[in-house]
Design an enzyme around this catalytic site. Structure first.
Site: not given
Ligand code: BGC
Length: 478
Positions: A184, A219
């Site tokens: 990311k 997450d």
């Protein structure tokens, strides 16, 4: 070092207003042919969806057998279940999306949770600088959060913190692990192979901040736990945001590589499914995907993630638009200097364009002319842009459906009542992403899946989930 809080945006979710390619008034046969070729390339046909799902399930099995496979299938060390009766106060630090968040979580029992949170923007330079500076920044944010909310500890006790660090980490215990790779857009130096918890704890200790990192959480695992707190039949947690990934509950007997506690019955697996198909064997990659991948900070990695996640969809769309412009099939071959720059076509624009149902495609025009500074656009330009956006967005949702279907079939959960908690900006705000996923699941399993499986927004899964994980860690050690 400063840490600036940022306000959170509230955007209402809209539905897609589709454009029918048959209603586009093409300017030439060449243009029509080019658009038809794009439709062909970007459409995930039902059979393709089935094939991808089958291949995905093979990938899951390989990752459960041994480490180092394309899909890491990380054992999270989260084995316990929660029933909503738990009480306590925890801190959570969430790093891995566009923003960093610090959350104070208070569990009052009876499934009740109260939270206070502050978001901080992570400077692009920190993401690719020295790892120590990045972790120091995290500690500074936690410190200023405690100040801001006037949270103090008594005596020499410490806050217990759940650290949501949403990157591929090979976990070796509930609060230990080594970074496999950055994703990311992060690429801080010297971290691969190191323990993020050790770096964070060191940054706290050097500043005498009374915080102990009790749990290291992905997450997706946090999202699963947080959703399960209120929906006990939760079988999967998914993130569809800046990045993408999923976690699900696996039977220990299916995890051949597990060498730990043999009495455990099940464990949450962080799949790291964004890495699927590194081999490029099955995913329908186009030259536009390849161009984006080559220019990314992690070429040849996270191939599925790059076709699904919010960080990349705008850039893929931009590549398609550039190609049509260069062939003089769009905007009369004229480009705006803004669109010439990488990453300028934001995925958020796609959401607006997908929802644009006005007769003149007014919102689309505004983005092209006011935001991206095209001097003028025709209706034909705007229709084609809208169609391309839909192709890229829908492909992302259908590939997400293939991955989720792989898990549902592997576990058999689609046959019973099951809930899937999903968090992330793409799922929350992108028009019709949820309905596209459900349609894809129905294609694979038939209509019963709609009665059995629910997909729901698990907002703030990473914050609450990390706190729940810190609680589980304390339960285990105590
Ligand atoms: C990371 C995952 C994470 C996902 C969603 C991916 O890039 O590798 O660990 O769960 O993004 O944030």
């Amino acid at each position: 070092m400063t840490s600036t809080p940022i306000a959170s945006k509230i955007i209402a979710k809209a539905t897609r207003v589709s454009i029918d390619p048959a209603h586009i008034e093409y300017t030439s046969d060449r243009q029509r042919n080019a658009v038809e070729a794009l439709i062909n390339e970007f459409t995930v046909h039902p059979q393709m969806l089935q094939d991808i799902k089958a291949n995905f399930m093979e990938g899951m099995k390989k990752g459960l057998k041994k480490d180092g496979e394309t899909m890491a299938m990380v054992t999270s060390y989260v084995m316990g279940r929660l029933d909503g009766s738990e009480v306590g106060s925890y801190l959570a630090l969430d790093v891995g999306g566009t923003n960093l968040r610090v959350v104070a979580v208070h569990l009052t029992g009876g499934g009740e949770i109260t939270t206070r949170q502050t978001k901080y923007r992570i400077d692009e330079k920190l993401k690719v600088g020295e790892a120590k500076a990045l972790f120091d920044f995290m500690a500074v944010c936690v410190d200023s959060f405690l100040d801001e909310h006037q949270i103090v500890v008594r005596g020499d006790t410490q806050f217990e913190l759940g650290f949501t660090f949403s990157f591929p980490v090979l976990q070796t215990s509930i609060n230990r692990g080594t970074l496999i790779s950055w994703t990311k857009g992060f690429n801080a130096s010297g971290m691969v192979g190191k323990d993020p918890v050790a770096y964070l704890q060191d940054a706290f200790n050097r500043r005498h901040i009374p915080v102990r990192v009790a749990a290291l959480v992905n997450d997706t695992v946090g999202t699963l736990l947080a959703h399960a707190y209120n929906h006990p039949d939760t079988c999967m947690g998914v993130i569809l945001g800046t990045g993408c990934n999923g976690a699900y509950v696996e039977k220990i007997e299916n995890i051949a590589k597990w060498k730990g506690d043999a009495t455990a019955k099940e464990m949450i697996i962080n799949m790291e499914f964004g890495a699927f198909d590194k081999e490029r064997a099955i995913l329908p990659l186009t030259m536009f995907d390849n161009k984006m991948d080559r220019k990314s900070v992690n070429p040849n990695k996270q191939i599925l993630e790059k076709m699904i996640a919010g960080m990349y969809l705008g850039e893929i769309t931009r590549n398609v638009l550039l190609n049509l412009i260069d062939r003089r099939l769009l905007f009369e071959g004229c480009i705006s200097p803004d669109l010439n720059q990488m990453w300028t076509f934001e995925t958020a624009y796609m959401s607006t364009i997908e929802a644009d149902g006005s007769a003149t495609l007014h919102a689309t025009r505004k983005i092209l002319e006011s935001t991206l500074n095209f001097s003028s656009t025709t209706m034909n330009d705007r229709q084609i842009v809208k169609l391309i956006v839909e192709l890229v967005g829908k492909r992302a949702a259908r590939l997400s459906a293939a991955a989720i279907a792989g898990v549902l079939e592997h576990t058999g959960s689609w046959k019973e009542k099951a809930a899937i908690g999903i968090d992330g900006s793409l799922f929350e705000y992108y028009p019709s992403f949820d309905t596209d996923i459900m349609d894809g699941l129905e294609e694979v399993f038939g209509p019963t899946v709609r009665q059995n499986v629910s997909i729901g927004l698990a907002q703030d899964g990473s914050g609450v989930g990390a706190a729940l994980c810190a609680l589980l860690a304390a339960k285990h050690s105590g």
